[in-house]
Design a protein around this motif. Sequence first.
Motif, mmCIF file in Angstrom:
data_model
loop_
_atom_site.group_PDB
_atom_site.id
_atom_site.type_symbol
_atom_site.label_atom_id
_atom_site.label_comp_id
_atom_site.label_asym_id
_atom_site.label_seq_id
_atom_site.Cartn_x
_atom_site.Cartn_y
_atom_site.Cartn_z
ATOM 1 N N ALA A 1 2.826 -1.901 4.949
ATOM 2 C CA ALA A 1 3.298 -0.853 4.044
ATOM 3 C C ALA A 1 4.767 -1.035 3.674
ATOM 4 O O ALA A 1 5.160 -0.786 2.541
ATOM 5 C CB ALA A 1 3.076 0.521 4.670
ATOM 6 N N GLU B 1 6.747 4.288 4.024
ATOM 7 C CA GLU B 1 7.538 4.636 5.207
ATOM 8 C C GLU B 1 6.775 5.362 6.296
ATOM 9 O O GLU B 1 7.210 5.393 7.441
ATOM 10 C CB GLU B 1 8.724 5.487 4.779
ATOM 11 N N ASN C 1 7.345 -1.009 -1.768
ATOM 12 C CA ASN C 1 7.967 0.308 -1.950
ATOM 13 C C ASN C 1 7.090 1.287 -2.718
ATOM 14 O O ASN C 1 7.249 2.492 -2.598
ATOM 15 C CB ASN C 1 9.315 0.166 -2.662
ATOM 16 N N ASP C 2 6.172 0.781 -3.534
ATOM 17 C CA ASP C 2 5.294 1.650 -4.319
ATOM 18 C C ASP C 2 3.977 1.936 -3.590
ATOM 19 O O ASP C 2 3.055 2.497 -4.167
ATOM 20 C CB ASP C 2 4.980 1.000 -5.674
ATOM 21 N N TYR C 3 3.910 1.548 -2.354
ATOM 22 C CA TYR C 3 2.670 1.664 -1.580
ATOM 23 C C TYR C 3 2.277 3.123 -1.377
ATOM 24 O O TYR C 3 3.083 3.951 -0.976
ATOM 25 C CB TYR C 3 2.854 0.981 -0.223
ATOM 26 N N HIS C 4 1.028 3.422 -1.658
ATOM 27 C CA HIS C 4 0.492 4.773 -1.437
ATOM 28 C C HIS C 4 -1.010 4.630 -1.248
ATOM 29 O O HIS C 4 -1.689 4.007 -2.070
ATOM 30 C CB HIS C 4 0.789 5.673 -2.639
ATOM 31 N N ARG C 5 -1.515 5.186 -0.166
ATOM 32 C CA ARG C 5 -2.935 5.050 0.129
ATOM 33 C C ARG C 5 -3.442 6.350 0.739
ATOM 34 O O ARG C 5 -2.808 6.915 1.617
ATOM 35 C CB ARG C 5 -3.142 3.897 1.090
ATOM 36 N N HIS D 1 -3.170 9.158 5.122
ATOM 37 C CA HIS D 1 -2.261 9.212 3.976
ATOM 38 C C HIS D 1 -1.073 8.330 4.337
ATOM 39 O O HIS D 1 -0.329 8.631 5.271
ATOM 40 C CB HIS D 1 -1.804 10.643 3.698
ATOM 41 N N SER D 2 -0.931 7.244 3.619
ATOM 42 C CA SER D 2 0.095 6.262 3.947
ATOM 43 C C SER D 2 1.005 6.008 2.758
ATOM 44 O O SER D 2 0.555 5.928 1.621
ATOM 45 C CB SER D 2 -0.580 4.950 4.370
ATOM 46 N N THR D 3 2.293 5.911 3.041
ATOM 47 C CA THR D 3 3.286 5.508 2.053
ATOM 48 C C THR D 3 4.012 4.297 2.626
ATOM 49 O O THR D 3 3.681 3.809 3.701
ATOM 50 C CB THR D 3 4.296 6.641 1.780
#
Length: 127
Positions: A97, A120, A101-105, A116-118
């Motif tokens: 992750a 950070e 930087n644009d990671y979102h899951r 819920h993952s970003t």
Amino acid sequence: MPQLEGDYNPRVRDSLLRLSQAAAQADDFLNEQAQAVLGSAVRLIPGGVEFDLKRLAHLHPALIRQTLLLIWQDQSWPLQDMSFEKWERLVAICQNALSNNDYHRVEILPGFVRLHSTAESLRLTRN
């Protein structure tokens, strides 16, 4: 066992006992290390936990997996449908992750655990 003793090693029972003891010690050590990770990289939130991925990303995959397993057990979430592949996918999320930087899951894991993952953080919750 008798065939192994006769064909392979007459002291196979002793060897298996030593192997079992070494595995138990390694498991104890891994649990101790995972408990330390829980204290430094995980915080309780309503319905679950939140991981600080900056603290997890560079850890050994086995330690991340053990930390996740301890969370599952502490939260009393069902383990039966968490295959090795699903644990490995969670470990990969924790390790990868930070590189995006644009990671979102968002997804639903077995037992209706919501991920819920970003870039950070990783939140695992269950209602």
